[in-house]
Design a protein around this motif. Sequence first.
Motif, PDB file in Angstrom:
ATOM      1  N   SER A 198       0.850  -1.190   0.000  1.00 40.63           N
ATOM      2  CA  SER A 198       0.000   0.000   0.000  1.00 40.63           C
ATOM      3  C   SER A 198       0.883   1.237   0.000  1.00 40.63           C
ATOM      4  N   ALA A 199       0.507   2.207  -0.791  1.00 45.13           N
ATOM      5  CA  ALA A 199       1.264   3.460  -0.830  1.00 45.13           C
ATOM      6  C   ALA A 199       1.058   4.279   0.435  1.00 45.13           C
ATOM      7  N   ASN A 200       0.060   3.932   1.238  1.00 48.78           N
ATOM      8  CA  ASN A 200      -0.274   4.727   2.415  1.00 48.78           C
ATOM      9  C   ASN A 200       0.371   4.237   3.702  1.00 48.78           C
ATOM     10  N   PHE A 201       0.970   3.033   3.664  1.00 49.07           N
ATOM     11  CA  PHE A 201       1.551   2.455   4.873  1.00 49.07           C
ATOM     12  C   PHE A 201       2.919   1.860   4.566  1.00 49.07           C
ATOM     13  N   THR A 202       3.833   2.005   5.533  1.00 47.20           N
ATOM     14  CA  THR A 202       5.162   1.445   5.390  1.00 47.20           C
ATOM     15  C   THR A 202       5.473   0.539   6.577  1.00 47.20           C
ATOM     16  N   THR A 203       6.476  -0.311   6.399  1.00 49.08           N
ATOM     17  CA  THR A 203       6.883  -1.222   7.473  1.00 49.08           C
ATOM     18  C   THR A 203       7.205  -0.441   8.736  1.00 49.08           C
ATOM     19  N   GLY A 204       6.665  -0.888   9.849  1.00 47.80           N
ATOM     20  CA  GLY A 204       6.897  -0.223  11.132  1.00 47.80           C
ATOM     21  C   GLY A 204       5.785   0.701  11.560  1.00 47.80           C
ATOM     22  N   ASP A 205       4.889   1.062  10.634  1.00 50.53           N
ATOM     23  CA  ASP A 205       3.752   1.901  11.031  1.00 50.53           C
ATOM     24  C   ASP A 205       2.904   1.174  12.069  1.00 50.53           C
ATOM     25  N   LEU A 206       2.361   1.922  13.018  1.00 52.51           N
ATOM     26  CA  LEU A 206       1.400   1.380  13.973  1.00 52.51           C
ATOM     27  C   LEU A 206       0.007   1.808  13.536  1.00 52.51           C
ATOM     28  N   VAL A 207      -0.912   0.844  13.510  1.00 46.30           N
ATOM     29  CA  VAL A 207      -2.249   1.105  12.985  1.00 46.30           C
ATOM     30  C   VAL A 207      -3.292   0.498  13.915  1.00 46.30           C
TER      31      VAL A 207
ATOM     32  N   THR B 228      -2.854 -13.773  14.995  1.00 48.27           N
ATOM     33  CA  THR B 228      -1.560 -13.228  15.408  1.00 48.27           C
ATOM     34  C   THR B 228      -0.943 -12.391  14.297  1.00 48.27           C
ATOM     35  N   GLU B 229      -1.109 -12.818  13.049  1.00 51.73           N
ATOM     36  CA  GLU B 229      -0.734 -12.041  11.866  1.00 51.73           C
ATOM     37  C   GLU B 229      -1.971 -11.902  10.994  1.00 51.73           C
ATOM     38  N   ILE B 230      -2.109 -10.763  10.350  1.00 50.93           N
ATOM     39  CA  ILE B 230      -3.356 -10.441   9.657  1.00 50.93           C
ATOM     40  C   ILE B 230      -3.037  -9.801   8.313  1.00 50.93           C
ATOM     41  N   VAL B 231      -3.657 -10.285   7.247  1.00 50.37           N
ATOM     42  CA  VAL B 231      -3.633  -9.592   5.964  1.00 50.37           C
ATOM     43  C   VAL B 231      -4.881  -8.718   5.905  1.00 50.37           C
ATOM     44  N   ALA B 232      -4.678  -7.413   5.725  1.00 55.89           N
ATOM     45  CA  ALA B 232      -5.806  -6.482   5.781  1.00 55.89           C
ATOM     46  C   ALA B 232      -5.740  -5.479   4.643  1.00 55.89           C
ATOM     47  N   SER B 233      -6.903  -5.090   4.166  1.00 54.09           N
ATOM     48  CA  SER B 233      -6.983  -4.006   3.185  1.00 54.09           C
ATOM     49  C   SER B 233      -6.605  -2.685   3.838  1.00 54.09           C
ATOM     50  N   GLU B 234      -5.962  -1.834   3.051  1.00 52.04           N
ATOM     51  CA  GLU B 234      -5.599  -0.506   3.561  1.00 52.04           C
ATOM     52  C   GLU B 234      -6.825   0.299   3.987  1.00 52.04           C
ATOM     53  N   LYS B 235      -7.986  -0.066   3.455  1.00 50.48           N
ATOM     54  CA  LYS B 235      -9.208   0.664   3.774  1.00 50.48           C
ATOM     55  C   LYS B 235      -9.724   0.358   5.179  1.00 50.48           C
ATOM     56  N   LEU B 236      -9.214  -0.716   5.788  1.00 52.92           N
ATOM     57  CA  LEU B 236      -9.726  -1.145   7.094  1.00 52.92           C
ATOM     58  C   LEU B 236      -8.896  -0.653   8.267  1.00 52.92           C
ATOM     59  N   ILE B 237      -7.804   0.055   8.002  1.00 53.55           N
ATOM     60  CA  ILE B 237      -6.896   0.450   9.073  1.00 53.55           C
ATOM     61  C   ILE B 237      -6.572   1.936   8.991  1.00 53.55           C
ATOM     62  N   SER B 238      -6.115   2.480  10.101  1.00 53.25           N
ATOM     63  CA  SER B 238      -5.673   3.878  10.139  1.00 53.25           C
ATOM     64  C   SER B 238      -4.463   3.989  11.051  1.00 53.25           C
ATOM     65  N   LYS B 239      -3.577   4.918  10.742  1.00 57.19           N
ATOM     66  CA  LYS B 239      -2.364   5.114  11.534  1.00 57.19           C
ATOM     67  C   LYS B 239      -2.710   5.730  12.886  1.00 57.19           C
ATOM     68  N   ILE B 240      -1.867   5.445  13.869  1.00 51.99           N
ATOM     69  CA  ILE B 240      -2.030   6.050  15.183  1.00 51.99           C
ATOM     70  C   ILE B 240      -0.756   6.800  15.556  1.00 51.99           C
TER      71      ILE B 240
END
Length: 332
Positions: free
Chosen positions: A82-91, A99-111
């Motif tokens: 996703s162009a909106n998220f990079t490794t290490g971002d907290l969401v 324990t691990e989740i594949v998620a659409s960028e539309k379902l998460i937001s940065k904190i």
Amino acid sequence: MTTKQIVLARRPKGLPVAADFRTENITLPALQEGEVLLKGLYYSVDPYMRGRMNDVKSYSPPFQIDAPIAGGVVASVVESKSANFTTGDLVTGFLPWRTEIVASEKLISKIDTTLAPASYYIGILGMTGLTAYFGLMHIGKPKPGETVVVSGAAGAVGVVVGQLAKIAGCRVVGIAGSDEKIKLLKDEFGFDEAINYKTTTDMEKAIAVACPGGVDIYFDNVGGTISDAVIANINFHARIPLCGQISTYNSTEVPTGPRLQSMLLTRSVLMQGFIINDFQSEFAEGIQHLAQWVKEGKLKFTETIIHGFDSLPTALLGLFKGENTGKMIVKA
């Protein structure tokens, strides 16, 4: 890669038990464009999840048998397409118990963890805080000098409601289930008075003593006989934000009690049920206010943190036994 997940194994009858859940391993699908791979850090455990275990029509669809339970999760981005998220971002997002989740960028937001700890984003700066804010401020409409009673006051939403009522200039009375919680409400969160319903033989009288001028706002998290006792002391033109009914969530029969309509009618009382998504278009307003009060030290928050992903069912069951003070969270 494989991940561990916790699924609903069968629909509970009454109070859920461990056998209603099952832990299993599955293989995750390959990451697609617009998706991220997440590692779960904190998982929210909430009373409403009990209702979604029943196959009944409600404001949210029921959990499906053999499918994972889902709820609020704080996670870190492990891999991104996703162009909106990079490794290490907290969401944060509403995500499955994996324990691990594949998620659409539309379902998460940065904190932003410079503002508050990560776990707060499934607590006071997430659905918990927003539920308290909109229920009290938009339905309760507190005015300085009014008396506010909060049931489930030592729970995640209750402790926030009480503090918001104090910020609004109200007198606040909390109802909780242990002397330890009563002390915490008064000493830590600024409640003016608190009642231990487990050691009180006459709740209606106890509320009358604690609220000599009657009750102007009742923030109802529990229902049942506690709410009957509070509403018996309700004032004219009072408001009742109806947030939860945890006392009945595990009932196998429809409970009966006092018919309240006559009292609501003759005292011109507003009782309004709500769910947090009713106010989705106004979330930014709520988060702005809550974050400012947290920053100023006007809003305190407490968490009961259980360690270990496998502890999620145990933590959920603990809610119905009053084992939490504040927000119940599982740290993976």
